[in-house]
Enzyme design. Structure first.
Site, PDB file in Angstrom:
ATOM      1  CG  HIS A 201       0.913  -0.569   8.602  1.00 53.46           C
ATOM      2  ND1 HIS A 201      -0.222  -0.034   8.046  1.00 53.46           N
ATOM      3  CD2 HIS A 201       1.570  -1.173   7.587  1.00 53.46           C
ATOM      4  CE1 HIS A 201      -0.251  -0.313   6.748  1.00 53.46           C
ATOM      5  NE2 HIS A 201       0.826  -0.993   6.446  1.00 53.46           N
TER       6      HIS A 201
ATOM      7  CG  HIS B 174       4.712   0.869   4.345  1.00 57.19           C
ATOM      8  ND1 HIS B 174       3.811   1.561   3.580  1.00 57.19           N
ATOM      9  CD2 HIS B 174       4.102  -0.291   4.695  1.00 57.19           C
ATOM     10  CE1 HIS B 174       2.706   0.845   3.469  1.00 57.19           C
ATOM     11  NE2 HIS B 174       2.847  -0.286   4.127  1.00 57.19           N
ATOM     12  CD  GLU B 175       5.296  -3.487   7.050  1.00 57.89           C
ATOM     13  OE1 GLU B 175       4.490  -3.811   7.937  1.00 57.89           O
ATOM     14  OE2 GLU B 175       5.026  -3.567   5.843  1.00 57.89           O
TER      15      GLU B 175
ATOM     16  CG  ASP C 147       2.689   3.919   0.818  1.00 55.29           C
ATOM     17  OD1 ASP C 147       3.421   3.069   1.363  1.00 55.29           O
ATOM     18  OD2 ASP C 147       2.047   3.703  -0.225  1.00 55.29           O
TER      19      ASP C 147
ATOM     20  CD  GLU D  47      -0.871  -1.291   3.254  1.00 58.07           C
ATOM     21  OE1 GLU D  47       0.297  -0.882   3.109  1.00 58.07           O
ATOM     22  OE2 GLU D  47      -1.186  -2.123   4.120  1.00 58.07           O
TER      23      GLU D  47
HETATM   24 ZN   LIG Z   1       1.459  -1.768   4.585  1.00 53.80          ZN
END
Ligand SMILES: [Zn+2]
Length: 414
Positions: free
Chosen positions: A280, A276-277, A358, A354
Site C-alpha cells: 500500500h 501486503h501493507e 496483494d 487491495e
Molecule cells: Zn490492504
C-alpha cells in the site's frame, strides 16, 4: 419547505431504498449459502466456522438496518422537524457570534453521540459478545467514550471555532481558507496520531520476538523501506479481531501489529501480511487516498461556499435564516445523502488497491503464506466467504476472499 426539500427527500428516499435493497440481498445470499463453505475452501474452512460467519454477517446486516432507521429519523428530526432551528433558538438567547455558532454545532454533535450510544453498546455487548469477539468491559467502553469526548473538546471545538472565524472574516473566498485549514489540521493529526493519540487508547510495546523481528527486517530491506520501530498493540483488550497497520510519515513510520494477529499467524504469514501493507505504501495508495480526500474536500467546500448565502438551502432544510454555523451544520447533515452515489466508486478504488498490494506481497514475500494468513483471518473474523456480489461491489473495501485467493494462486490467469 420548498423545492429543495423535495430534492433532499427524494435523494434520501433513493439512498434508503438502495441500502435496504442491498441489505436484503446480502442476507438472502448469505442464508442461501450457509450450509457449507464454497468448494474452493472445502477442507480449509471448517463447516461450523462457515456457519458462524454467515450468522455473524446476517446479525450485523440486520442491525445495520435498525441503525439506518434511527439515523434517518434523527436526520429528519434535526432538519425538516426543526431540531436545528430549535437548538439555535435556545442558544441565541444566551450566546451570540462565534460562541453561539460553536454551541450550536457542539450541541447537535452531542445529540448525535447520545442517540448513537445505545446502538454502539448493543453492537459491542450484544452482537460482538454473542459471537465471542467482545473483550471490552463496560468500564473500558465508558472510558473510551470519555477519552473521545476529551479529544473532541481539545481538538474539535477549537477547529470548529477556527472554521467559523475564517467563514466570517475571509470574504467570499472563505471556503478556500477553510479548506487549507482543514488540510493542515488533517496532516497534523496524521502526524501526531501514533505518538499522541493512539497511546491514549492502547498500550504499544516494542516487538521483542527476535526471529520474527529478523524476518521483518529482512523484508523491509528487500523492499527498501525504513521504519522507526515495530510495535505490538494490545488490541485484545477490546476485541479478538486481528490486524496490522502502519502509521506516521516519512522516516517516522511505525509498524503496528495487533497482539491478536501475532497470536494467530506463523512468522511467515505475518511477513506476508506485512508485505501486503508495505505494498500500500510502495504503490502510493496512502498518498493517493490523502490527495483524493483533499480534492473531494475542496469540491464539497466549494459547493458549500455557494450554498452558505442561498436562502433556499436553509429554508429547504428547516432553518429560517442563513448563518455560518447553520450552513456548516446543515451541510454536514445533508452531504452524506447526496454523496452516497460515490460509495461504489470509492469501494472500487479501494478493491483495486487491495489487488495491487496483494500482487506486491506475492512479489516480495510468499503468495502461499498470504493465502493461508487470509484464510485464518477470514475464519477468525467470521467474515463471510459468500457475500452477495452486488452488495460486495457496492460496499466492500476488500475484494471477496475467493477472488483474492484465486488471483494470488494464479496471478496471470485473471
Ligand atoms: Zn490492504
Amino acid at each position: 419547505m420548498n423545492a429543495f426539500t423535495f430534492v433532499f427527500l427524494a435523494a434520501l428516499l433513493a439512498s434508503l431504498g438502495v441500502r435496504l435493497w442491498l441489505a436484503k440481498r446480502q442476507i438472502t445470499h448469505v442464508v442461501a449459502h450457509r450450509a457449507a463453505p464454497p468448494a474452493q475452501f472445502a477442507g480449509r474452512i471448517d463447516v461450523l466456522a462457515h456457519r458462524k460467519a454467515a450468522d455473524y454477517t446476517i446479525a450485523r446486516t440486520a442491525f445495520g438496518i435498525l441503525a439506518l432507521g434511527v439515523e434517518t429519523g434523527l436526520l429528519l428530526l434535526l432538519t425538516l422537524g426543526g431540531g436545528v432551528q430549535a437548538v439555535q433558538d435556545f442558544w441565541q438567547v444566551h450566546l451570540d457570534g462565534l460562541a453561539g455558532g460553536v454551541a450550536l454545532l457542539v450541541s447537535v454533535a452531542l445529540l448525535g453521540g447520545i442517540v448513537d450510544l445505545p446502538l454502539a453498546w448493543w453492537r459491542q455487548f450484544v452482537i460482538e459478545a454473542r459471537f465471542g469477539f467482545n473483550r471490552m468491559t463496560p468500564r473500558l467502553f465508558f472510558g473510551d467514550l470519555l477519552r473521545q469526548a476529551a479529544l473532541g473538546v481539545v481538538i474539535g471545538i477549537p477547529a470548529i471555532a477556527a472554521a467559523l472565524w475564517l467563514m466570517e472574516r475571509m470574504g467570499d473566498a472563505w471556503w478556500l481558507w477553510v479548506w487549507a485549514f482543514w488540510c493542515g489540521l488533517n496532516l497534523l493529526l496524521l502526524f501526531i496520531f501514533p505518538t499522541w493519540i493512539a497511546p491514549l487508547f492502547n498500550r504499544f510495546t516494542p516487538l521483542d520476538d527476535a526471529p520474527l523481528k529478523a524476518r521483518i527486517e529482512g523484508l523491509l530491506k528487500r523492499c527498501g523501506f525504513a521504519a522507526s520501530g515495530f510495535f505490538v498493540m494490545d488490541g485484545s483488550r477490546r476485541s479478538s479481531h486481528g490486524n496490522a497497520y502502519f502509521t506516521g510519515f516519512g522516516r517516522n513510520k511505525r509498524i503496528v501489529f495487533f497482539d491478536t494477529l501475532l497470536g494467530r499467524l506463523q512468522p511467515a504469514e505475518v511477513e506476508a501480511v506485512l508485505a501486503h501493507e508495505l505494498g500500500h505504501f510502495r504503490r502510493r495508495h496512502v498518498l493517493q487516498r490523502i490527495v483524493l480526500m483533499f480534492v473531494l474536500a475542496l469540491v464539497f467546500l466549494g459547493v458549500l461556499g455557494q450554498l452558505a448565502t442561498a436562502p433556499w438551502f436553509f429554508h429547504g432544510l428547516g432553518v429560517a435564516a442563513p448563518g455560518n454555523a447553520q450552513a456548516l451544520l446543515l451541510f454536514f447533515l445533508a452531504a452524506p445523502v447526496f454523496s452516497f452515489p460515490l460509495t461504489p466508486l470509492m469501494s472500487l478504488l479501494s478493491r483495486r488497491h487491495e489487488f495491487e498490494a496483494d500482487r506486491y506481497a506475492a512479489e516480495n514475500a510468499s503468495a502461499n503464506d498470504l493465502v493461508s494468513a487470509l484464510v485464518k483471518l477470514y475464519e477468525d473474523n467470521a467474515a463471510t466467504l459468500t457475500p452477495d456480489p452486488l452488495h460486495s461491489l457496492f460496499y466492500d473495501s476488500h475484494p471477496p476472499a475467493a477472488l483474492r485467493i484465486a488471483r494470488l494462486q494464479n496471478p496471470e490467469a485473471i
